[in-house]
Design an enzyme around this catalytic site. Structure first.
Site, PDB file in Angstrom:
ATOM      1  N   LYS A   1     -11.681  90.906 -41.702  1.00 48.40           N
ATOM      2  CA  LYS A   1     -12.385  89.488 -42.141  1.00 48.40           C
ATOM      3  C   LYS A   1     -13.683  90.027 -41.561  1.00 48.40           C
ATOM      4  CE  LYS A   1      -9.707  86.493 -40.255  1.00 48.40           C
ATOM      5  NZ  LYS A   1      -8.630  87.350 -39.711  1.00 48.40           N
TER       6      LYS A   1
ATOM      7  N   ARG B   1      -7.639  77.387 -41.633  1.00 49.17           N
ATOM      8  CA  ARG B   1      -6.471  78.272 -41.132  1.00 49.17           C
ATOM      9  C   ARG B   1      -5.218  77.131 -41.114  1.00 49.17           C
ATOM     10  NH1 ARG B   1      -9.231  82.250 -37.660  1.00 49.17           N
ATOM     11  NH2 ARG B   1      -7.715  83.342 -36.681  1.00 49.17           N
TER      12      ARG B   1
ATOM     13  N   ARG C   1      -9.329  97.763 -31.102  1.00 51.24           N
ATOM     14  CA  ARG C   1     -10.627  97.152 -31.309  1.00 51.24           C
ATOM     15  C   ARG C   1     -11.508  96.831 -29.902  1.00 51.24           C
ATOM     16  NH1 ARG C   1     -11.180  91.645 -34.434  1.00 51.24           N
ATOM     17  NH2 ARG C   1      -9.805  90.897 -32.614  1.00 51.24           N
TER      18      ARG C   1
ATOM     19  N   ARG D   1     -11.313  92.411 -26.541  1.00 50.14           N
ATOM     20  CA  ARG D   1     -11.191  91.083 -26.497  1.00 50.14           C
ATOM     21  C   ARG D   1      -9.949  90.332 -25.762  1.00 50.14           C
ATOM     22  NH1 ARG D   1     -11.988  88.685 -32.467  1.00 50.14           N
ATOM     23  NH2 ARG D   1     -10.210  87.436 -32.072  1.00 50.14           N
TER      24      ARG D   1
ATOM     25  N   ARG E   1      -0.444  85.625 -32.347  1.00 49.37           N
ATOM     26  CA  ARG E   1      -1.404  85.225 -33.466  1.00 49.37           C
ATOM     27  C   ARG E   1      -0.739  85.262 -34.845  1.00 49.37           C
ATOM     28  NH1 ARG E   1      -5.930  88.844 -31.299  1.00 49.37           N
ATOM     29  NH2 ARG E   1      -7.016  88.375 -33.150  1.00 49.37           N
TER      30      ARG E   1
HETATM   31  P1  AP5 Z   1     -12.050  92.794 -37.644  1.00 49.59           P
HETATM   32  O1  AP5 Z   1     -13.063  92.776 -38.900  1.00 49.59           O
HETATM   33  O2  AP5 Z   1     -12.479  92.406 -36.341  1.00 49.59           O
HETATM   34  O3  AP5 Z   1     -10.831  92.163 -38.262  1.00 49.59           O
HETATM   35  P2  AP5 Z   1     -10.512  90.454 -38.325  1.00 49.59           P
HETATM   36  O4  AP5 Z   1      -9.734  89.931 -39.570  1.00 49.59           O
HETATM   37  O5  AP5 Z   1     -11.754  89.675 -38.215  1.00 49.59           O
HETATM   38  O6  AP5 Z   1      -9.888  90.154 -37.029  1.00 49.59           O
HETATM   39  P3  AP5 Z   1      -9.924  88.800 -35.899  1.00 49.59           P
HETATM   40  O7  AP5 Z   1      -8.951  89.379 -34.698  1.00 49.59           O
HETATM   41  O8  AP5 Z   1     -11.209  88.457 -35.491  1.00 49.59           O
HETATM   42  O9  AP5 Z   1      -9.216  87.768 -36.744  1.00 49.59           O
HETATM   43  P4  AP5 Z   1      -8.529  86.683 -36.172  1.00 49.59           P
HETATM   44  O10 AP5 Z   1      -8.546  85.453 -37.475  1.00 49.59           O
HETATM   45  O11 AP5 Z   1      -7.477  86.614 -35.418  1.00 49.59           O
HETATM   46  O12 AP5 Z   1      -9.428  86.059 -35.107  1.00 49.59           O
HETATM   47  P5  AP5 Z   1     -10.856  84.995 -34.984  1.00 49.59           P
HETATM   48  O13 AP5 Z   1     -11.929  85.340 -34.172  1.00 49.59           O
HETATM   49  O14 AP5 Z   1     -10.975  84.264 -36.374  1.00 49.59           O
HETATM   50  O15 AP5 Z   1     -11.197  94.129 -37.729  1.00 49.59           O
HETATM   51  C1  AP5 Z   1     -10.233  94.530 -36.748  1.00 49.59           C
HETATM   52  C2  AP5 Z   1     -10.482  95.770 -36.324  1.00 49.59           C
HETATM   53  O16 AP5 Z   1      -9.931  96.914 -37.259  1.00 49.59           O
HETATM   54  C3  AP5 Z   1     -11.710  96.261 -35.896  1.00 49.59           C
HETATM   55  O17 AP5 Z   1     -11.675  97.367 -34.649  1.00 49.59           O
HETATM   56  C4  AP5 Z   1     -12.370  97.115 -37.020  1.00 49.59           C
HETATM   57  O18 AP5 Z   1     -13.225  98.077 -36.560  1.00 49.59           O
HETATM   58  C5  AP5 Z   1     -10.889  97.579 -37.808  1.00 49.59           C
HETATM   59  N1  AP5 Z   1     -11.200  97.850 -39.197  1.00 49.59           N
HETATM   60  C6  AP5 Z   1     -11.604  96.538 -40.015  1.00 49.59           C
HETATM   61  N2  AP5 Z   1     -11.460  97.102 -41.212  1.00 49.59           N
HETATM   62  C7  AP5 Z   1     -10.694  98.089 -41.269  1.00 49.59           C
HETATM   63  C8  AP5 Z   1     -10.295  99.135 -42.132  1.00 49.59           C
HETATM   64  N3  AP5 Z   1     -10.439  98.907 -43.726  1.00 49.59           N
HETATM   65  N4  AP5 Z   1      -9.751 100.190 -41.886  1.00 49.59           N
HETATM   66  C9  AP5 Z   1      -9.595 100.458 -40.574  1.00 49.59           C
HETATM   67  N5  AP5 Z   1      -9.860  99.681 -39.644  1.00 49.59           N
HETATM   68  C10 AP5 Z   1     -10.446  98.649 -39.886  1.00 49.59           C
HETATM   69  O19 AP5 Z   1     -10.084  83.722 -34.087  1.00 49.59           O
HETATM   70  C11 AP5 Z   1      -9.576  83.860 -32.643  1.00 49.59           C
HETATM   71  C12 AP5 Z   1      -9.081  82.648 -32.328  1.00 49.59           C
HETATM   72  O20 AP5 Z   1     -10.009  81.715 -32.386  1.00 49.59           O
HETATM   73  C13 AP5 Z   1      -7.765  82.155 -33.017  1.00 49.59           C
HETATM   74  O21 AP5 Z   1      -6.680  82.911 -32.623  1.00 49.59           O
HETATM   75  C14 AP5 Z   1      -7.798  80.723 -32.726  1.00 49.59           C
HETATM   76  O22 AP5 Z   1      -7.169  80.352 -31.361  1.00 49.59           O
HETATM   77  C15 AP5 Z   1      -9.259  80.065 -32.879  1.00 49.59           C
HETATM   78  N6  AP5 Z   1      -9.623  79.777 -34.155  1.00 49.59           N
HETATM   79  C16 AP5 Z   1     -10.675  80.465 -35.020  1.00 49.59           C
HETATM   80  N7  AP5 Z   1     -10.642  79.879 -36.144  1.00 49.59           N
HETATM   81  C17 AP5 Z   1      -9.825  78.577 -36.018  1.00 49.59           C
HETATM   82  C18 AP5 Z   1      -9.515  77.752 -37.054  1.00 49.59           C
HETATM   83  N8  AP5 Z   1     -10.058  77.546 -38.077  1.00 49.59           N
HETATM   84  N9  AP5 Z   1      -8.607  76.793 -36.671  1.00 49.59           N
HETATM   85  C19 AP5 Z   1      -7.974  76.871 -35.262  1.00 49.59           C
HETATM   86  N10 AP5 Z   1      -8.041  77.761 -34.365  1.00 49.59           N
HETATM   87  C20 AP5 Z   1      -9.204  78.710 -34.784  1.00 49.59           C
END
Ligand code: AP5
Length: 214
Positions: free
Chosen positions: A13, A88, A127, A160, A171
């Site tokens: 994402k 979410r 990552r 991270r 997660r």
């Molecule tokens: P990346 O692009 O970083 O993936 P991502 O989907 O953004 O993953 P996140 O772990 O950031 O998502 P998340 O939803 O768990 O975390 P968030 O920060 O929102 O890619 C991942 C890796 O893969 C990278 O190394 C990249 O290079 C690689 N990659 C990407 N595309 C690729 C491809 N096509 N091929 C190969 N490799 C690839 O949330 C964190 C925490 O915040 C949550 O757990 C929760 O506690 C809180 N939170 C956030 N939003 C909310 C909400 N709305 N409600 C409640 N709690 C929330």
């Protein structure tokens, strides 16, 4: 254009959001990034958020909704926005719909990225991110040129806190139980496009653009 990027942790994402935001000139609103910044500031709210995030649990709906509601009042969202990691839960989606209705807007498209669990675990364990500018790296596919040093700002590149095996497992569970019902919610509203996130970053991006411009 008002877009949402939906998908399990590690689906890509954040990676795709940067590209979409640049191509369509939309502000990238990532609740995860907002929370990580708040944690770094060391405030009381930041300490509370850290507790949820390091356990891989969701931050309570009322906290998230208040933050996004405030963000959507900023002038840069006037011509559209890209939400990454929000909503979410069904409660967050309903709150967002109500908020948008008040300001005469609606969601144009929801892109749901699909990636299997084995690939997610592989991506998240390799990552790395820069603690200063947030640039993302991957030890397998895109490592920093100098070990642990950011190519962009020379900041420290680290894993991270929530990318350890136990937290990733939680997660994923949280995604299945609390977030995946949104797929049906947005299918029913007729705005969902599913995109295969297992392809290369460029191929995924091409397919997302096709879905947006459909
Ligand atoms: P990346 O692009 O970083 O993936 P991502 O989907 O953004 O993953 P996140 O772990 O950031 O998502 P998340 O939803 O768990 O975390 P968030 O920060 O929102 O890619 C991942 C890796 O893969 C990278 O190394 C990249 O290079 C690689 N990659 C990407 N595309 C690729 C491809 N096509 N091929 C190969 N490799 C690839 O949330 C964190 C925490 O915040 C949550 O757990 C929760 O506690 C809180 N939170 C956030 N939003 C909310 C909400 N709305 N409600 C409640 N709690 C929330």
């Amino acid at each position: 254009m008002n877009l949402i990027l939906l998908g399990p942790p590690g689906a890509g994402k954040g990676t795709q959001a940067k590209k979409i935001s640049a191509k369509y000139n939309l502000p990238h609103i990532s609740t995860g990034d907002i929370f990580r910044e708040t944690v770094q500031n060391g405030s009381d709210l930041g300490k509370k958020l850290q507790g949820f995030m390091s356990a891989g649990a969701l931050v309570p709906d009322e906290v998230v909704i208040a933050i996004v509601r405030e963000r959507l009042t900023k002038p840069d969202t006037k011509n559209g926005f890209l939400l990454d990691g929000f909503p979410r839960t069904i409660a967050q989606a309903i709150a967002l719909d109500k908020e948008l209705e008040k300001i005469g807007k609606k969601i144009s498209r929801v892109i749901s990225l699909t990636v299997n669990e084995e690939e997610i675990v592989k991506r998240l364990s390799s990552r790395r991110v820069c603690i200063s500018c947030g640039a993302a790296y991957n030890l397998m596919t895109q490592p920093p040129k100098k070990e642990s040093i950011c190519n962009e700002c020379h900041g420290q590149v680290i894993q991270r806190a929530d990318d350890n095996a136990d937290t990733v497992r939680n997660r994923l569970k949280v995604y299945d139980t609390q977030t995946s019902p949104l797929i049906e919610y947005y299918t029913n509203s007729g705005v969902l496009s599913s995109v295969d996130g297992m392809k290369t970053v460029e191929e995924v991006f091409k397919n997302i653009c096709a879905a947006i411009e459909k």
